[in-house]
Design a protein around this motif. Structure first.
Motif, PDB file in Angstrom:
ATOM      1  N   LYS A   1      42.895  15.126  87.053  1.00  0.00           N
ATOM      2  CA  LYS A   1      44.221  14.386  87.648  1.00  0.00           C
ATOM      3  C   LYS A   1      43.439  12.649  86.773  1.00  0.00           C
ATOM      4  CE  LYS A   1      44.207  15.902  92.685  1.00  0.00           C
ATOM      5  NZ  LYS A   1      44.226  15.601  93.625  1.00  0.00           N
TER       6      LYS A   1
ATOM      7  N   PHE B   1      44.585   8.873  87.275  1.00  0.00           N
ATOM      8  CA  PHE B   1      43.965   7.446  87.597  1.00  0.00           C
ATOM      9  C   PHE B   1      44.836   5.929  87.297  1.00  0.00           C
ATOM     10  CE2 PHE B   1      42.519  11.092  90.864  1.00  0.00           C
ATOM     11  CZ  PHE B   1      43.044  10.377  91.632  1.00  0.00           C
TER      12      PHE B   1
ATOM     13  N   GLY C   1      38.048  13.500  93.207  1.00  0.00           N
ATOM     14  CA  GLY C   1      38.695  12.632  93.721  1.00  0.00           C
ATOM     15  C   GLY C   1      37.922  11.689  93.916  1.00  0.00           C
TER      16      GLY C   1
ATOM     17  N   GLU D   1      48.025   8.047  91.697  1.00  0.00           N
ATOM     18  CA  GLU D   1      48.174   9.194  90.543  1.00  0.00           C
ATOM     19  C   GLU D   1      49.064   8.686  89.993  1.00  0.00           C
ATOM     20  OE1 GLU D   1      47.307  13.747  90.703  1.00  0.00           O
ATOM     21  OE2 GLU D   1      47.062  12.427  92.335  1.00  0.00           O
TER      22      GLU D   1
ATOM     23  N   SER E   1      40.419  21.508  89.648  1.00  0.00           N
ATOM     24  CA  SER E   1      41.394  20.398  89.627  1.00  0.00           C
ATOM     25  C   SER E   1      41.105  19.016  89.194  1.00  0.00           C
ATOM     26  CB  SER E   1      40.948  20.042  91.000  1.00  0.00           C
ATOM     27  OG  SER E   1      41.624  18.344  91.395  1.00  0.00           O
TER      28      SER E   1
ATOM     29  N   LEU F   1      49.762  13.595  84.215  1.00  0.00           N
ATOM     30  CA  LEU F   1      48.845  14.251  83.174  1.00  0.00           C
ATOM     31  C   LEU F   1      48.602  15.150  82.644  1.00  0.00           C
ATOM     32  CD1 LEU F   1      46.249  13.334  82.045  1.00  0.00           C
ATOM     33  CD2 LEU F   1      45.144  14.885  83.493  1.00  0.00           C
TER      34      LEU F   1
END
Length: 285
Positions: A143, A145, A107, A163, A141, A166
């Protein structure tokens, strides 16, 4: 009571329809950079290269790491190194431009806003890609953004990472390598036969899931989805009509070709090893 003017607190909607697509080479490169990071570095960051497709999708095809120093309240990037690497990449692929930046970890962190501000000066609306190199529970994971501005009337107050969708697409060979990467520890790389076996097991599992979904729709346990139905129909119609004996012969012939290649490669390695030893012995004598 006289009516008064109201100022609305709102997010800028300019980036809500953005989506991204990342190639497996980018993920492999980021993981390799993380393994080779300096001992004192907790994460690595770098630049994403690619292009914007006609439908607006951001296609991420390449990347390179950028050295940096990071503390709790500031981040220092090696901007000269970044520009030199960009110039070198564009000599090879002139069509690849900066589309964003990446960081390892899970994150967004506190220093991400400072780095994103720098890349916002390099390209409009950059994408921030995060890759969890720890592969928690053997899952990656990954991600993406974008920054969305929070404004009060005409005054911009802050920015928030939002987010976006993707898409990570791989061919079967890339999927096998990615599965090995997620396991974080392997004794050896799989052979061609082991890779084929893993592929067949995955294919059988997908066929079982499809069969179960179709059966649930027919029995009324699941609501039908026209999009999934058309996709299954197209997949079934693309399979050539071939008899079971002909299919078995085709598979066996392909299997024999694979075994022959393995045998020839083994003979070649043995011959090279013997030639090297004879050459060494001749030099000693």
């Amino acid at each position: 009571m006289a009516p008064s003017d109201q100022t609305v607190l709102q997010f800028s909607p300019s980036s809500t329809s953005v989506s991204a697509k990342v190639h497996p080479l980018v993920i492999f490169n980021i993981c390799d950079c993380y393994v080779r990071r300096p001992d004192q570095a907790e994460r690595v960051i770098g630049t994403l290269l690619g292009s914007v497709l006609p439908d607006g999708t951001i296609d991420i095809r390449n990347s390179y790491v950028v050295p940096h120093n990071e503390s709790s309240d500031q981040v220092a990037l090696d901007i000269d190194y970044h520009h030199n690497m960009l110039s070198s990449h564009q000599k090879v692929n002139p069509k690849e431009v900066i589309v964003g930046w990446f960081s390892t970890g899970f994150g967004v962190t506190g220093g991400s806003a400072l780095i994103h501000e720098f890349y916002s000066r390099e390209v409009a609306n950059p994408v921030h890609l995060t890759v969890d190199t720890g592969f928690t529970n053997w899952e990656a994971s990954i991600k993406a953004f974008v920054s969305v501005n929070l404004s009060l009337g005409d005054q911009q107050l802050a920015a928030q990472f939002q987010e976006i969708p993707l898409d990570l697409r791989m061919v079967e060979a890339e999927r096998i390598g990615f599965d090995i990467l997620k396991s974080t520890s392997v004794d050896k790389l799989p052979t061609d036969m082991e890779g084929m076996e893993a592929t067949m097991k995955r294919l059988l599992a997908l066929i079982d899931d499809t069969y179960k979904y179709v059966d649930d729709v027919v029995e009324g346990r699941v609501a039908p989805d026209n999009t999934i139905g058309r996709f299954i129909s197209d997949s079934v119609s693309s399979i050539p009509k071939i008899s079971p004996p002909a299919f078995d012969k085709l598979v066996n012939d392909s299997l024999q070709d694979q075994l022959l290649l393995l045998y020839l490669s083994s003979i070649t390695r043995t011959q090279l090893s013997l030639a090297e030893k004879l050459n060494t012995a001749a030099q000693i004598l």
